[in-house]
Design an enzyme around this catalytic site. Structure first.
Site, PDB file in Angstrom:
ATOM      1  N   GLU A  30      -9.979   5.288  44.728  1.00 30.38           N
ATOM      2  CA  GLU A  30      -9.383   4.329  45.650  1.00 30.38           C
ATOM      3  C   GLU A  30     -10.395   3.963  46.737  1.00 30.38           C
ATOM      4  O   GLU A  30     -11.303   4.737  47.058  1.00 30.38           O
ATOM      5  CB  GLU A  30      -8.141   4.984  46.284  1.00 30.38           C
ATOM      6  CG  GLU A  30      -7.418   4.101  47.273  1.00 30.38           C
ATOM      7  CD  GLU A  30      -6.026   4.627  47.639  1.00 30.38           C
ATOM      8  OE1 GLU A  30      -5.711   5.794  47.317  1.00 30.38           O
ATOM      9  OE2 GLU A  30      -5.260   3.857  48.241  1.00 30.38           O
ATOM     10  N   ASN A 177       2.136   0.093  43.290  1.00 28.71           N
ATOM     11  CA  ASN A 177       1.919   1.531  43.480  1.00 28.71           C
ATOM     12  C   ASN A 177       2.888   2.044  44.539  1.00 28.71           C
ATOM     13  O   ASN A 177       3.046   1.416  45.597  1.00 28.71           O
ATOM     14  CB  ASN A 177       0.484   1.771  43.973  1.00 28.71           C
ATOM     15  CG  ASN A 177       0.270   3.199  44.459  1.00 28.71           C
ATOM     16  OD1 ASN A 177       0.166   4.120  43.646  1.00 28.71           O
ATOM     17  ND2 ASN A 177       0.222   3.401  45.765  1.00 28.71           N
ATOM     18  N   GLU A 178       3.513   3.157  44.271  1.00 29.15           N
ATOM     19  CA  GLU A 178       4.428   3.782  45.243  1.00 29.15           C
ATOM     20  C   GLU A 178       5.236   2.695  45.961  1.00 29.15           C
ATOM     21  O   GLU A 178       5.253   2.621  47.199  1.00 29.15           O
ATOM     22  CB  GLU A 178       3.657   4.690  46.213  1.00 29.15           C
ATOM     23  CG  GLU A 178       3.052   5.875  45.497  1.00 29.15           C
ATOM     24  CD  GLU A 178       2.561   7.013  46.394  1.00 29.15           C
ATOM     25  OE1 GLU A 178       2.585   6.888  47.630  1.00 29.15           O
ATOM     26  OE2 GLU A 178       2.164   8.057  45.829  1.00 29.15           O
ATOM     27  N   GLU A 309      -1.201   9.951  39.717  1.00 29.39           N
ATOM     28  CA  GLU A 309      -1.807  10.640  40.866  1.00 29.39           C
ATOM     29  C   GLU A 309      -1.324  12.081  40.857  1.00 29.39           C
ATOM     30  O   GLU A 309      -0.103  12.317  40.861  1.00 29.39           O
ATOM     31  CB  GLU A 309      -1.423   9.975  42.190  1.00 29.39           C
ATOM     32  CG  GLU A 309      -2.068   8.619  42.375  1.00 29.39           C
ATOM     33  CD  GLU A 309      -1.769   7.989  43.735  1.00 29.39           C
ATOM     34  OE1 GLU A 309      -1.506   8.736  44.704  1.00 29.39           O
ATOM     35  OE2 GLU A 309      -1.798   6.751  43.806  1.00 29.39           O
TER      36      GLU A 309
HETATM   37  O1  AHR Z   1      -4.269   9.418  46.829  1.00 28.61           O
HETATM   38  C1  AHR Z   1      -3.951   9.145  48.160  1.00 28.61           C
HETATM   39  C2  AHR Z   1      -2.645   8.366  48.302  1.00 28.61           C
HETATM   40  O2  AHR Z   1      -1.581   9.154  47.874  1.00 28.61           O
HETATM   41  C3  AHR Z   1      -2.513   7.125  47.463  1.00 28.61           C
HETATM   42  O3  AHR Z   1      -3.123   6.025  48.044  1.00 28.61           O
HETATM   43  C4  AHR Z   1      -1.037   6.935  47.408  1.00 28.61           C
HETATM   44  O4  AHR Z   1      -0.623   6.270  46.240  1.00 28.61           O
HETATM   45  C5  AHR Z   1      -0.497   8.345  47.500  1.00 28.61           C
HETATM   46  O5  AHR Z   1       0.492   8.464  48.444  1.00 28.61           O
END
Ligand code: AHR
Length: 508
Positions: A30, A177-178, A309
């Site tokens: 990231e 994402n999330e 993740e």
């Molecule tokens: O990996 C760090 C963060 O953790 C990511 O950006 C997010 O998707 C998760 O909460």
């Protein structure tokens, strides 16, 4: 060894389980802290050896892991990333503020072309995560077109003008994402509808078949998974969308303390060690939970489950930017990884991909680098390397028929032994961890169903679980030959030191 526990593990070498997708050994990078900038990417003007700005010592170290796929650009960052800002001449690329991670300025010098070049150098499949939270359907659709369409079209012309004639292959595509949190704070049903709309316009061009992954649950949020499965299968709605999603994801981090006080990566007491491994072993219950929900809608297991993740999350190293999530990585982290892989192998019929967070300098990294060219392989790196033989191998059943009593703490239990095994191309690979921090383990590998030859073992351990690698002691935790490996009437006998991970390979 006198105080050693005695265990017996039956391994049915002739019983084929599911294929362990190599993508269970996937990675995540990231725009966060020093993962991309300073980790993977140093820019063409750097004094460090690089190709197009990509740090070559990092590539070389990671190539030894046969990284199957790399997820990018986030994470939370994905939902504020606008890909068109990251193409074309670098001097013309607009900047933005990375609001999730340190509020630092992002100059967009590492963009689509740089990411694809990185994947090519690593030999990894790209897994691009699109922006649902603050992007548009058109923006995501055009990114897919830019990357993967052949022939002539507005996006193809732009790609060619930026120096790339051929379309790339992008097998994996994440839709947000999330989205229950940093990706838009949505309700599950609201996201599910949105995801269907976005995914509709993420086309498969030519022979690039997109594997679309819906943004899934946190931890044990089975209601989220249920809402997505309902939306994908559209049970009873009479308008079943065909093949919109191939998989749904979920995230699970091993956080031994609380969100506000996660604990140190290297300075911890014995109880913290146990709490960590208890949390790590919980991944089994969590995968079983999501799988059970999915089974109700998809009994044939056509929809994949993706853990995009995972890993340990500690307090940042003292003196470092709290928004950069830079943490050390000790032998304890390696055992967290080995436990996860044993569980992944067991669930390989549903779990199709997993991505450790994150590859370089962030959270449970493989590599820690510094700006002067220093590079340290973490203990976790060695587990990935030692387990490479499981990539695309056939899982075989492993039964822990005799093992020490589980350890109890705070009303929870922890198994002291963890194991898994697979067979591929006439070779078996057995992974086994002695998680007991105080006692060695005598383990009989009761090998059934096949003759075997040429057993060889490797061992990863150290004098204490806090041991970690540093620039001055880069080999404090590194694999060595497993010498305590002997023939036994039932197969083989190994003696594993406390807090250790071992692999045994055999010709079968
Ligand atoms: O990996 C760090 C963060 O953790 C990511 O950006 C997010 O998707 C998760 O909460």
């Amino acid at each position: 060894m006198s105080n050693a526990s005695s265990s017996r593990v039956v391994i049915d070498l002739d019983v084929s389980g599911p294929t362990i997708s190599r993508h269970l050994y996937g990675h995540f990078a990231e725009h966060l802290g020093r993962c991309i900038y300073g980790g993977f990417y140093v820019g063409e003007d750097s004094g460090l050896p690089n190709e197009g700005g990509i740090r070559l010592d990092v590539v070389e170290a990671l190539k030894a892991l046969d990284i199957p796929n790399l997820r990018w650009p986030g994470g939370c960052f994905a939902d504020e990333y606008h890909w068109k800002d990251g193409i074309g001449p670098k001097a013309d690329r607009p900047s933005m503020i990375n609001t999730h991670w340190g509020n630092v300025e992002e100059n967009n010098h590492f963009g689509t072309h740089e990411f694809m070049a990185l994947c090519e150098l690593l030999g990894a499949d790209p897994y691009v995560n699109g922006n649902v939270g603050s992007g548009t359907v058109q923006e995501m659709s055009e990114w897919v077109e830019y990357l993967t369409r052949d022939g002539d079209s507005p996006m193809v012309r732009q790609r060619k003008a930026n120096g790339r004639d051929e379309p790339w292959k992008v097998p994996f595509w994440g839709v947000g994402n999330e989205t229950w949190g940093c990706g838009g704070n949505m309700r599950a049903e609201a996201y599910a509808d949105l995801a269907r709309r976005y995914a509709t316009f993420c086309r498969s061009y030519g022979d690039n078949k997109l594997y679309r992954i819906a943004a899934g649950a946190s931890d044990y949020d089975l209601a989220w998974t249920e809402a997505l499965m309902k939306a994908i299968s559209c049970l009873g709605c009479g308008r079943e969308p065909k093949n919109i999603f191939q998989a749904i994801s979920f995230h699970y981090y091993t956080i031994a303390g609380s969100w506000d006080s996660k604990g140190s990566a290297t300075e911890f007491a014995l109880d913290d060690y146990y709490r960590t491994l208890i949390k790590a072993q919980d991944i089994d219950r969590i995968i079983r939970g999501h799988s059970a929900v999915m089974d109700a809608y998809d009994p044939e297991r056509k929809v994949g489950l993706v853990l995009d993740e995972w890993g340990t999350w500690w307090d940042v190293e003292p003196g470092t930017n709290p928004g950069f999530l830079f943490q050390q990585n000790a032998l304890r982290d390696a055992l967290v990884a080995s436990v996860h892989f044993d569980v992944f192998h067991r669930h390989a019929d549903r779990l199709v991909m997993a991505n450790i967070a994150q590859t370089v300098n962030v959270l449970q990294a493989m590599l820690l680098t510094d700006d002067d060219g220093g590079l340290v392989l973490t203990p976790t790196y060695h587990v990935f390397e030692m387990n490479k033989g499981h990539h695309d191998a056939t899982a075989v059943p492993v039964h822990l028929v005799e093992q020490p009593e589980p350890y109890e703490l705070d009303g929870k239990t922890m198994d002291l032994l963890s194991a898994s095994a697979s067979v591929k191309d006439g070779k078996a690979l057995i992974s086994v961890s002695n998680l007991d921090p105080s006692s060695p383990a005598d383990v009989v590998l009761d090998l059934r169903g096949a003759e075997f030859r040429n057993p060889a073992g490797r061992l990863l351990t150290a004098s204490k679980p806090q041991t970690h690698n540093t620039p001055t002691d880069p080999g404090a935790v590194a694999p060595v030959a497993l010498t305590d490996l002997a023939a036994d009437p039932r197969g083989l006998r190994v003696t594993l030191p406390p807090h250790s991970f071992a692999t045994v390979s055999l010709d079968v």
